[in-house]
Design an enzyme around this catalytic site. Sequence first.
Site, PDB file in Angstrom:
ATOM      1  N   LEU A 196       0.865  -1.113   0.202  1.00  0.00           N
ATOM      2  CA  LEU A 196      -0.238   0.065  -0.033  1.00  0.00           C
ATOM      3  C   LEU A 196       0.788   0.839   0.195  1.00  0.00           C
ATOM      4  CD1 LEU A 196      -3.012  -1.427   2.278  1.00  0.00           C
ATOM      5  CD2 LEU A 196      -3.265  -0.401  -0.176  1.00  0.00           C
TER       6      LEU A 196
ATOM      7  N   HIS B 178       4.622   4.929   1.919  1.00  0.00           N
ATOM      8  CA  HIS B 178       3.455   4.830   1.996  1.00  0.00           C
ATOM      9  C   HIS B 178       2.170   5.478   2.081  1.00  0.00           C
ATOM     10  CE1 HIS B 178       1.532   1.490   4.806  1.00  0.00           C
ATOM     11  NE2 HIS B 178       1.942   1.116   4.059  1.00  0.00           N
ATOM     12  N   HIS B 179       0.905   4.770   2.063  1.00  0.00           N
ATOM     13  CA  HIS B 179       0.025   5.584   1.985  1.00  0.00           C
ATOM     14  C   HIS B 179      -0.408   6.095   3.544  1.00  0.00           C
ATOM     15  CE1 HIS B 179      -3.372   6.675   0.414  1.00  0.00           C
ATOM     16  NE2 HIS B 179      -4.381   6.262  -0.238  1.00  0.00           N
ATOM     17  N   CYS B 180       0.067   5.453   4.756  1.00  0.00           N
ATOM     18  CA  CYS B 180      -0.161   5.990   5.705  1.00  0.00           C
ATOM     19  C   CYS B 180       0.145   7.222   6.369  1.00  0.00           C
ATOM     20  CB  CYS B 180       0.838   4.487   6.717  1.00  0.00           C
ATOM     21  SG  CYS B 180       2.236   4.609   7.270  1.00  0.00           S
TER      22      CYS B 180
ATOM     23  N   ASN C 194      -3.790  12.196   6.116  1.00  0.00           N
ATOM     24  CA  ASN C 194      -4.247  11.284   4.873  1.00  0.00           C
ATOM     25  C   ASN C 194      -5.703  11.937   5.194  1.00  0.00           C
ATOM     26  OD1 ASN C 194      -3.176   9.070   2.780  1.00  0.00           O
ATOM     27  ND2 ASN C 194      -2.936   8.444   4.972  1.00  0.00           N
TER      28      ASN C 194
END
Length: 461
Positions: free
Chosen positions: A23, A136-138, A306
Amino acid sequence: MESLSVLDASFLQAEDSDPHVSLAVGGVSIIAGPAPDYAELLEVFAARAQRIPRCTQMLRTHSLDIAPPEWVPDDSFDIAHHVHRMALPQPGSDAELFAAIATVMERRLDRERPLWECWVIEGLSEDRWAILLKIHHCIADGIATARMLAELSDPEDAAAGTYAGDIRAARKDGGPRWWGVRLSLNPFTWAPDVLRATLAAAGAVEHAVVGAAELTASVLTHPSDSSLNGSLSAMRRFSAARVDLADLALVHKVFAVTLNDVALAAITGAYRTMLLDRGETPGSEGLRTLVPVSMRSADDFDVTDNRVSAMLPLLPIDEPDPVMRLAIVHERLTKAKDSGQREGGSAMFAAAQSVPFALSAWTIRLLTRLPQRSVTALATNVPGPRGRQRVLGREVLEILPVPPIALHLRTGIAMLSYADRFFFGIMADYDAAPDVDGLAASVEEEVRRLAELARAAGSVE
């Protein structure tokens, strides 16, 4: 130390749920050559990475998820661990570049270091080179990733504006606000203002509850079987479509829809063509699409995290007429926006913040392990830079967005506007979507057809 929000941490937990998933999100800047000296580039990027806190921080996790992960300084940070160099085999065309992007993106980032990489790709045809930023999407959503990519550009370009200022979530007017109602600066009017705010708050809660219910119902719906949905392998394919922003703007103007509607209609038509070419019948329930929606305010553009919610519109893959398909996309997107799906998704994650982190973490891990067939595609739109960017004085010709795929979605499409062009980056499972280049070509053809129809309609008027 900063802790990850439930939304940020959910991308770690979803990745943990499937060993075939990485991800990370990415952006590829294709740059006019020749490439600079690697040692010089390393020195410049080392300095620029220091301006982005997440680039020098790593995750500290807790056993059994008793507390959310935290960002801590990487005391042994070394830029050489993060900036890598590769050369494409000849002839260095899109095919070789796209294969390299897929190979880099399919591998997981090392959680023992800051969760990003930068790949300097040399050997492109026509005297070009590229930079692939993988995050990383985090750490970041699409807008934050675009901002991080801009920070690696030359300083005067990094400060330039983007189309992000045009998104609805960024619009605001002055003055103090309470539940979305602007309060007057005159204290004698605050009583009626607060009354209006209280009523607005009640309406907002009802709106969010209805939206959350719609999202839940959409996820629980079981559509007809489709090859777009299923288990994933460990390998990926990548492709891209390129269109003129002026063509999207023409369709938007003539047919009175949004630019996002036009892009999603092109994607819908391309998926329809893909299924027909596979010998499948596009069904009315066959393209439930995850459409992330930015919740980022104008004050938060430089915050690295995010800030997204989601809508789950059912795109009309069964409609053969492109203009009618566009009209239905516009109608369904408008309905999804008005129904409160965006607010409902945001409210669900906000509610998760109030429960013990271990409970939310293990719930997300459980849910993401369950096979789902209701959502079949991902389509995310990222506002990119308005003006041309440069890296070490060299012009950035194109920026290709790179989405991840997970949760049994075998393809994902990210869209990004850059200067006068609009780009679709398509990530796909290697085994399940050998026809990904055809999907990209169909997106370009759908935009071309809509633009021709818009010109014809405009000339008649």
